[in-house]
Design a protein around this motif. Structure first.
Motif, PDB file in Angstrom:
ATOM      1  N   ALA A   1      -4.810   9.391   5.377  1.00 32.75           N
ATOM      2  CA  ALA A   1      -5.417   9.162   6.695  1.00 32.75           C
ATOM      3  C   ALA A   1      -4.421   8.599   7.688  1.00 32.75           C
ATOM      4  O   ALA A   1      -4.640   8.667   8.904  1.00 32.75           O
ATOM      5  CB  ALA A   1      -6.606   8.211   6.555  1.00 32.75           C
TER       6      ALA A   1
ATOM      7  N   SER B   1      -3.013   8.297  -1.423  1.00 33.03           N
ATOM      8  CA  SER B   1      -3.849   7.157  -1.032  1.00 33.03           C
ATOM      9  C   SER B   1      -3.678   6.771   0.427  1.00 33.03           C
ATOM     10  O   SER B   1      -4.381   5.896   0.920  1.00 33.03           O
ATOM     11  CB  SER B   1      -3.516   5.948  -1.919  1.00 33.03           C
ATOM     12  OG  SER B   1      -2.142   5.621  -1.814  1.00 33.03           O
ATOM     13  N   ASN B   2      -2.726   7.424   1.135  1.00 30.96           N
ATOM     14  CA  ASN B   2      -2.457   7.060   2.524  1.00 30.96           C
ATOM     15  C   ASN B   2      -2.555   8.258   3.461  1.00 30.96           C
ATOM     16  O   ASN B   2      -2.001   8.239   4.562  1.00 30.96           O
ATOM     17  CB  ASN B   2      -1.049   6.445   2.648  1.00 30.96           C
ATOM     18  CG  ASN B   2      -0.934   5.103   1.964  1.00 30.96           C
ATOM     19  OD1 ASN B   2      -1.335   4.082   2.492  1.00 30.96           O
ATOM     20  ND2 ASN B   2      -0.364   5.116   0.754  1.00 30.96           N
TER      21      ASN B   2
ATOM     22  N   GLN C   1      -6.514   3.785   6.177  1.00 29.10           N
ATOM     23  CA  GLN C   1      -6.696   4.269   4.813  1.00 29.10           C
ATOM     24  C   GLN C   1      -7.467   3.293   3.946  1.00 29.10           C
ATOM     25  O   GLN C   1      -7.654   3.543   2.747  1.00 29.10           O
ATOM     26  CB  GLN C   1      -5.338   4.581   4.166  1.00 29.10           C
ATOM     27  CG  GLN C   1      -4.395   3.389   4.020  1.00 29.10           C
ATOM     28  CD  GLN C   1      -3.453   3.263   5.194  1.00 29.10           C
ATOM     29  OE1 GLN C   1      -3.889   3.337   6.325  1.00 29.10           O
ATOM     30  NE2 GLN C   1      -2.169   3.073   4.930  1.00 29.10           N
ATOM     31  N   ASP C   2      -7.912   2.156   4.506  1.00 26.14           N
ATOM     32  CA  ASP C   2      -8.638   1.140   3.729  1.00 26.14           C
ATOM     33  C   ASP C   2     -10.135   1.387   3.877  1.00 26.14           C
ATOM     34  O   ASP C   2     -10.725   1.075   4.915  1.00 26.14           O
ATOM     35  CB  ASP C   2      -8.267  -0.262   4.227  1.00 26.14           C
ATOM     36  CG  ASP C   2      -9.007  -1.350   3.463  1.00 26.14           C
ATOM     37  OD1 ASP C   2      -9.539  -1.062   2.375  1.00 26.14           O
ATOM     38  OD2 ASP C   2      -9.056  -2.492   3.965  1.00 26.14           O
ATOM     39  N   GLU C   3     -10.751   1.926   2.835  1.00 24.19           N
ATOM     40  CA  GLU C   3     -12.178   2.211   2.900  1.00 24.19           C
ATOM     41  C   GLU C   3     -13.023   0.954   3.006  1.00 24.19           C
ATOM     42  O   GLU C   3     -14.132   0.979   3.534  1.00 24.19           O
ATOM     43  CB  GLU C   3     -12.598   3.013   1.656  1.00 24.19           C
ATOM     44  CG  GLU C   3     -11.927   4.375   1.564  1.00 24.19           C
ATOM     45  CD  GLU C   3     -12.348   5.126   0.319  1.00 24.19           C
ATOM     46  OE1 GLU C   3     -13.093   4.541  -0.499  1.00 24.19           O
ATOM     47  OE2 GLU C   3     -11.943   6.295   0.164  1.00 24.19           O
ATOM     48  N   GLY C   4     -12.483  -0.173   2.527  1.00 25.47           N
ATOM     49  CA  GLY C   4     -13.229  -1.428   2.612  1.00 25.47           C
ATOM     50  C   GLY C   4     -13.159  -2.084   3.976  1.00 25.47           C
ATOM     51  O   GLY C   4     -13.866  -3.067   4.230  1.00 25.47           O
ATOM     52  N   ALA C   5     -12.321  -1.575   4.891  1.00 23.22           N
ATOM     53  CA  ALA C   5     -12.182  -2.113   6.255  1.00 23.22           C
ATOM     54  C   ALA C   5     -11.929  -3.616   6.232  1.00 23.22           C
ATOM     55  O   ALA C   5     -12.510  -4.382   6.990  1.00 23.22           O
ATOM     56  CB  ALA C   5     -13.421  -1.795   7.086  1.00 23.22           C
ATOM     57  N   THR C   6     -11.048  -4.054   5.330  1.00 25.74           N
ATOM     58  CA  THR C   6     -10.711  -5.480   5.235  1.00 25.74           C
ATOM     59  C   THR C   6      -9.459  -5.763   6.059  1.00 25.74           C
ATOM     60  O   THR C   6      -8.692  -4.853   6.368  1.00 25.74           O
ATOM     61  CB  THR C   6     -10.475  -5.867   3.767  1.00 25.74           C
ATOM     62  OG1 THR C   6      -9.498  -4.976   3.200  1.00 25.74           O
ATOM     63  CG2 THR C   6     -11.762  -5.778   2.976  1.00 25.74           C
TER      64      THR C   6
ATOM     65  N   ASN D   1       0.812  -1.216   0.000  1.00 26.53           N
ATOM     66  CA  ASN D   1       0.000   0.000   0.000  1.00 26.53           C
ATOM     67  C   ASN D   1       0.843   1.262   0.000  1.00 26.53           C
ATOM     68  O   ASN D   1       0.388   2.313  -0.434  1.00 26.53           O
ATOM     69  CB  ASN D   1      -0.907   0.016   1.229  1.00 26.53           C
ATOM     70  CG  ASN D   1      -2.223  -0.677   0.955  1.00 26.53           C
ATOM     71  OD1 ASN D   1      -2.240  -1.759   0.405  1.00 26.53           O
ATOM     72  ND2 ASN D   1      -3.328  -0.044   1.314  1.00 26.53           N
TER      73      ASN D   1
END
Length: 604
Positions: free
Chosen positions: A167, A164-165, A202-207, A115
């Motif tokens: 946050a 993209s990072n 930073q993962d909007e999918g919360a995976t 990432n």
């Protein structure tokens, strides 16, 4: 005696005994024996096919696990490159300097699945204000977050690509247990570590994901825990989403296996989903593997999928069974029609039985040929491997002027080095397979093995100091299968030296004593030792416990040792604890060799 011969020897008295019945009893005996032969042929074929399919599964499994390990090793190299960059700037870097470094690293191109890459600084309260002034001079809105009650702070100072990072900038990894525990573990060990399962901010999918740390210290690497804690400055780190990591490894459609990964009981990746078009509710093979990985242990649940089932639906055993049953039906029909002509029926039965016997011999011969396959394949591979190595040398010579120019692409040299490294690995592997195939074979008129001369020669061959390899015990020479015993001892001594951790001067002791009808021979070292859980595994083919920084190993050395010892009627085992060295012991006959020993020219 073959089945056909049994029929021929009994034909005369049966013909005289029941001429009126047309030898119906013999007919049914033929049918029964033919059916047995068909079932035997079917079982042999089914076992061979199952073995081949299992080997394909094992190969696919090993490839997938190897890809995970290789990819993580490559990511670790990127982190240590970042550590080197930080240390080259006196233990700290500016945002601009880090951005230049990360752009030159080209992580999106060369490290798929990652990432980003960033820097975390360690704050103990005394340097907090100075740190904030420095960061806000680079980025006015820089804030450490969230608040917590820990004694230290470890905020993320930089991470690229920033877009993209964003946050993650300023996030204090000390606020959460998994992030904090792994960061402090990397500090105390001085090694790269990964966290337990987390969700990236930073993962909007919360995976599920994890962080990968490599520590850096004031003054460079430190020798012990105390000095590491005193001089700890921070860590270079990379965030990962597990799904993106595995998507970058190999297409699921090409793997023919599905897997799920869990860490400490928490599933972080799962392909065993019923709505997956390749999902197999009843997989042909399953395997659970524990994979130690940078301070964590991942549990891999591996199962074959529908692509594997479709690609391995071998019908040969069923065809053999159906063919055999058809033959039985034809035999019964012929016997019923020719019940009055018993002589013709018996001849026909003999012919069919002979055909079945030949089928069985063909299957046995095929099985023997398969046993020779490893030898032939490894032997035949040597020429193309040498050819690849030679061509690589020619390429390097032809490109010498280009590679020394300022416009040279560094990837060319890296590619040549990678090819040469793979050639060396293949040469070692094929040589190991050849040695494994020939281990335990006898040579005619061998002189006894003089252990004292052997130890002296081995010191010279391995360039060891005089006190690094010693001989003890009451036995001076070995008369039974001396060449096989020499290979066993060479493998054990070389293995001890190859896997020594160099924390102390190497010391290997060879001890040979008599024990009844056997010699007990031991090779002891002062290396890192072996955990008891791996004492049996180390003797299996292609198994090695080396760390990523250790010498390359084919995983065949101890398998060769075991094969040679067992073929001579002996037994081999290991005695070891982590940190206390290892002793490999084996029993070798004193007077007579093993009946399983073959001449070298016949050994596979």
């Amino acid at each position: 005696m073959h089945v056909g011969e049994s029929f021929r020897s009994g034909r005369n008295w049966l013909s005289d005994f029941i001429p009126a019945t047309g030898m119906k009893g013999v007919h049914w005996v033929v049918v029964l024996l033919s059916l047995v032969m068909t079932l035997i042929a079917w079982q042999i074929a089914e076992q061979q096919v199952e073995k081949q399919i299992r080997q394909r599964f094992e190969s696919s499994l090993d490839r997938t696990v190897g890809l995970i390990e290789d990819r993580m090793n490559k990511y670790e190299d990127a982190l240590w490159a970042g550590v080197s960059a930080v240390e080259s700037h006196g233990g700290d870097m500016t945002l601009k300097q880090w951005r230049i470094f990360s752009q030159n690293l080209r992580i999106e191109e060369r490290y798929p699945g990652i990432n980003g890459i960033g820097v975390i600084h360690f704050l103990d309260g005394a340097n907090d204000q100075e740190y904030l002034r420095t960061r806000r001079a680079e980025r006015a809105d820089f804030v450490i977050h969230p608040q917590h009650d820990q004694a230290v702070s470890m905020p993320i100072s930089f991470i690229e690509p920033q877009a993209s990072n964003a946050a993650a900038v300023g996030l204090d990894v000390a606020h959460e247990e998994n992030r904090r525990t792994a960061a402090l573990a990397s500090r105390d060990t001085g090694k790269a570590q990964i966290t337990g399962p987390i969700v990236l901010v930073q993962d909007e999918g919360a995976t599920p994901g994890f962080l990968f740390y490599a520590p850096f210290f004031a003054g460079g690497p430190q020798p012990d825990v105390t000095s590491r804690r005193e001089n700890f400055l921070g860590a270079v780190y990379a965030p990962f989403v597990v799904r993106k990591l595995l998507d970058g490894l190999l297409s699921q459609e090409l793997r023919q296996i599905n897997l799920s990964i869990s860490d400490d009981g928490e599933t972080i990746y799962d392909e065993h989903l019923a709505d997956d078009p390749l999902y197999d509710p009843d997989p042909l093979f399953t395997r659970e593997i524990k994979l130690p990985l940078y301070g964590r242990e991942w549990q891999l649940d591996v199962r074959t999928n529908l692509a594997f089932r479709q690609g391995n639906s071998v019908s040969q055993p069923i065809l053999i069974l159906i063919g055999g049953l058809i033959i039985e039906a034809l035999l019964i029909s012929i016997f019923l029609m020719l019940s009055r002509a018993h002589k013709s029926a018996i001849k026909y039965a003999d012919r069919v039985t002979e055909e079945l016997r030949q089928k069985t011999e063909t299957l046995e011969r095929t099985n023997s040929e398969l046993q020779q396959f490893a030898y032939a394949a490894s032997h035949d591979l040597k020429t193309p491997i040498r050819g690849i190595g030679g061509l690589t040398g020619l390429l390097r010579e032809d490109l010498k002027e280009y590679m020394s120019s300022k416009d040279a692409n560094p990837d060319v040299a890296m590619g040549l080095e990678l090819i040469e490294e793979r050639v060396r690995r293949m040469q070692n592997l094929t040589s190991g397979i050849l040695e494994f195939s020939r281990s335990g074979c006898a040579q005619a008129d061998e002189p006894p093995l003089d252990l004292r001369k052997f130890v002296t020669d081995l010191r010279s061959d391995l360039d060891l100091p005089s006190d690094a390899l010693d001989l003890n015990g009451s036995v001076d020479q070995i008369s039974v299968a001396p060449s096989s015993c020499r290979r066993v001892l060479e493998n054990l001594v070389t293995n001890a030296i190859k896997h020594h951790d160099n924390k102390r001067p190497i010391k290997v002791i060879l001890t040979a004593t008599e024990s009844g009808d056997w010699m007990e021979i031991a090779v002891s070292d002062n290396g890192p030792g072996i955990d008891e859980a791996y004492h049996a595994k180390v003797f299996e083919m292609f198994q090695t416990l080396r760390m990523s920084s250790a010498a390359e190993s084919t995983g065949l050395g101890l398998a060769i040792v075991k094969k040679a010892v067992v073929q001579n009627g002996g037994h081999v085992w290991v005695e070891s604890e982590p940190g206390k060295g290892a002793t490999f012991r084996f029993l070798w006959p004193i007077e007579t060799s093993s009946p399983n020993e073959l001449p070298c020219e016949q050994a596979a």
